[in-house]
Design an enzyme around this catalytic site. Structure first.
Site, PDB file in Angstrom:
ATOM      1  N   ASP A  67       0.845  -1.201   0.000  1.00 22.61           N
ATOM      2  CA  ASP A  67       0.000   0.000   0.000  1.00 22.61           C
ATOM      3  C   ASP A  67       0.877   1.246   0.000  1.00 22.61           C
ATOM      4  O   ASP A  67       2.095   1.155   0.150  1.00 22.61           O
ATOM      5  CB  ASP A  67      -0.973  -0.016   1.196  1.00 22.61           C
ATOM      6  CG  ASP A  67      -0.283  -0.295   2.529  1.00 22.61           C
ATOM      7  OD1 ASP A  67       0.960  -0.293   2.582  1.00 22.61           O
ATOM      8  OD2 ASP A  67      -0.988  -0.515   3.518  1.00 22.61           O
ATOM      9  N   ASN A 133      -7.428  -0.930  14.381  1.00 18.34           N
ATOM     10  CA  ASN A 133      -8.868  -1.110  14.142  1.00 18.34           C
ATOM     11  C   ASN A 133      -9.135  -2.353  13.283  1.00 18.34           C
ATOM     12  O   ASN A 133     -10.228  -2.516  12.761  1.00 18.34           O
ATOM     13  CB  ASN A 133      -9.462   0.135  13.476  1.00 18.34           C
ATOM     14  CG  ASN A 133      -8.846   0.414  12.109  1.00 18.34           C
ATOM     15  OD1 ASN A 133      -7.964  -0.324  11.651  1.00 18.34           O
ATOM     16  ND2 ASN A 133      -9.312   1.468  11.447  1.00 18.34           N
ATOM     17  N   HIS A 135      -7.480  -3.056  10.470  1.00 23.00           N
ATOM     18  CA  HIS A 135      -7.233  -2.880   9.028  1.00 23.00           C
ATOM     19  C   HIS A 135      -6.063  -3.745   8.579  1.00 23.00           C
ATOM     20  O   HIS A 135      -5.166  -4.084   9.343  1.00 23.00           O
ATOM     21  CB  HIS A 135      -7.063  -1.408   8.635  1.00 23.00           C
ATOM     22  CG  HIS A 135      -5.805  -0.749   9.095  1.00 23.00           C
ATOM     23  ND1 HIS A 135      -5.793   0.479   9.709  1.00 23.00           N
ATOM     24  CD2 HIS A 135      -4.499  -1.113   9.021  1.00 23.00           C
ATOM     25  CE1 HIS A 135      -4.559   0.831   9.985  1.00 23.00           C
ATOM     26  NE2 HIS A 135      -3.749  -0.125   9.570  1.00 23.00           N
ATOM     27  N   GLU A 140      -9.737  -0.585   5.388  1.00 26.86           N
ATOM     28  CA  GLU A 140     -10.293  -0.171   6.674  1.00 26.86           C
ATOM     29  C   GLU A 140     -11.595  -0.929   6.946  1.00 26.86           C
ATOM     30  O   GLU A 140     -12.149  -1.572   6.040  1.00 26.86           O
ATOM     31  CB  GLU A 140     -10.586   1.340   6.624  1.00 26.86           C
ATOM     32  CG  GLU A 140      -9.360   2.219   6.385  1.00 26.86           C
ATOM     33  CD  GLU A 140      -8.487   2.380   7.641  1.00 26.86           C
ATOM     34  OE1 GLU A 140      -8.603   1.589   8.593  1.00 26.86           O
ATOM     35  OE2 GLU A 140      -7.681   3.328   7.648  1.00 26.86           O
TER      36      GLU A 140
HETATM   37  C1  F6R Z   1       1.556  -0.732   6.207  1.00 27.23           C
HETATM   38  C2  F6R Z   1       0.233  -1.335   6.397  1.00 27.23           C
HETATM   39  C3  F6R Z   1      -0.539  -1.129   7.655  1.00 27.23           C
HETATM   40  C4  F6R Z   1       0.232  -1.548   8.891  1.00 27.23           C
HETATM   41  C5  F6R Z   1      -0.609  -1.405  10.150  1.00 27.23           C
HETATM   42  C6  F6R Z   1       0.211  -1.682  11.400  1.00 27.23           C
HETATM   43  O1  F6R Z   1       2.043  -1.048   4.923  1.00 27.23           O
HETATM   44  O2  F6R Z   1      -0.226  -1.980   5.522  1.00 27.23           O
HETATM   45  O3  F6R Z   1      -1.744  -1.868   7.554  1.00 27.23           O
HETATM   46  O4  F6R Z   1       0.644  -2.879   8.753  1.00 27.23           O
HETATM   47  O5  F6R Z   1      -1.134  -0.111  10.249  1.00 27.23           O
HETATM   48  O6  F6R Z   1       1.216  -0.715  11.514  1.00 27.23           O
HETATM   49  P1  F6R Z   1       2.439  -0.910  12.515  1.00 27.23           P
HETATM   50  O7  F6R Z   1       3.204  -2.089  12.021  1.00 27.23           O
HETATM   51  O8  F6R Z   1       3.246   0.359  12.422  1.00 27.23           O
HETATM   52  O9  F6R Z   1       1.853  -1.153  13.861  1.00 27.23           O
END
Ligand code: F6R
Length: 237
Positions: A67, A133, A135, A140
Site C-alpha cells: 500500500d 482497528n 485494518h 479499513e
Molecule cells: C503498512 C500497512 C498497515 C500496517 C498497520 C500496522 O504497509 O499496511 O496496515 O501494517 O497499520 O502498523 P504498525 O506495524 O506500524 O503497527
C-alpha cells in the site's frame, strides 16, 4: 487461520525472518507482497543481514508493495516505498525493475488496474501487519472481501496513527492499497503482530465473527493464513 506464538519480540522476529529466508532459498523467484509500518522492521533487518551474509538473495525475487499513502511528497521518508527501501531494499540485491510500487501523480485508477494485472493470479507469499482497528494494508473496516487494488480514505484513527512514520504534521487522509481479494489470492499469508498494544485487536481477529467490519477477520477464510504473534501480542488468545 493457524496461530503461531513466537516467544519474545526478538524470538518472534528471528522466527519470521528465518521462515522468510527459507522461502527465498527454496523459491528464489518468490513473488512477495510486503508491508511497511513498524511491525516488520526487525524482520527486515534480519533478512537484510542474511542477504549480506550470502544466506539468501533477492536477485530473482519480485516485490509488490502492499500500500501507499497519498498526498505526501514522493521523497517523504514516511511514504511506504521510502520506508521499505530504507529498512530492506537498500540493503538487499533486488533489481529495481522488480520492485512494484504505486505512482500517484497520474491516473490513480489506471495505476491500480495495472497493479492488479501485474499481480495476476496472486503473490506467492504476503506479509501483513495489523492495524489497531483491524485494518489490513489500508483496507479499513467495511472493506469488502471482493475489493481490489484501489484508492481508499483512511479511518481517522489510521491517519492519527501514521504520525509515527512522519516527521511533520501534514498526515495523509487517503492512500492506495491492494484489496482484500488481491491479498486473498496469495498462496500464503503471514499476519504479523508484536507488542502489548496489539493484544486486543489480535484477540478480536481470532474470536469475533468473520466480517468486513473487522478486515483482519476475513483472513480466517483463507486456507493457509498464519497469524504469527509474539508473547505480548498473543497474551489474550
Ligand atoms: C503498512 C500497512 C498497515 C500496517 C498497520 C500496522 O504497509 O499496511 O496496515 O501494517 O497499520 O502498523 P504498525 O506495524 O506500524 O503497527
Amino acid at each position: 487461520m493457524r496461530v503461531v506464538k513466537g516467544g519474545s519480540r526478538e524470538e518472534w522476529a528471528d522466527y519470521v525472518a528465518e521462515m522468510l529466508i527459507a522461502r527465498l532459498q527454496v523459491r528464489p523467484a518468490l513473488r512477495l507482497c510486503l508491508p511497511t509500518g513498524l511491525t516488520p522492521v526487525p524482520i527486515y533487518e534480519r533478512v537484510a543481514a542474511a542477504v549480506a551474509a550470502g544466506r539468501a538473495s533477492f536477485r530473482e525475487t519480485e516485490v509488490f508493495l502492499l500500500d501507499e499513502f497519498g498526498g505526501v511528497e514522493p521523497d517523504d521518508p514516511g511514504r511506504c516505498d521510502q520506508m521499505l527501501r530504507r529498512f530492506l531494499l537498500a540493503n538487499v540485491n533486488l533489481p529495481d525493475a522488480r520492485f512494484h510500487r504505486f505512482r500517484l501523480d497520474g491516473d490513480i485508477e489506471a495505476e491500480c488496474r495495472a497493479y492488479e494485472q501485474a499481480i495476476g493470479a496472486g503473490c506467492d507469499l504476503t506479509l501483513l501487519g495489523l492495524g489497531g482497528n483491524g485494518h489490513i494494508g489500508m483496507n479499513e473496516p467495511g472493506a469488502l472481501p471482493d475489493s481490489l487494488t484501489r484508492r481508499v480514505d483512511l479511518a481517522p484513527e489510521t491517519t492519527a496513527a501514521s504520525a509515527r512514520y512522519f516527521a511533520h504534521d501534514r498526515l495523509p487522509t487517503w492512500g492506495v492499497t491492494m484489496g482484500m481479494a488481491t491479498i486473498m489470492r496469495s498462496e500464503e499469508i503471514w499476519l504479523l503482530a508484536a507488542g502489548a498494544r496489539k493484544a486486543g485487536i489480535v484477540q478480536r481477529t481470532v474470536r469475533e465473527d468473520v466480517s468486513p467490519s473487522l478486515p483482519a477477520s476475513l483472513l480466517r477464510s483463507h486456507p493457509t493464513t498464519l497469524l504469527i504473534v509474539d508473547d505480548d501480542a498473543g497474551r489474550e488468545i
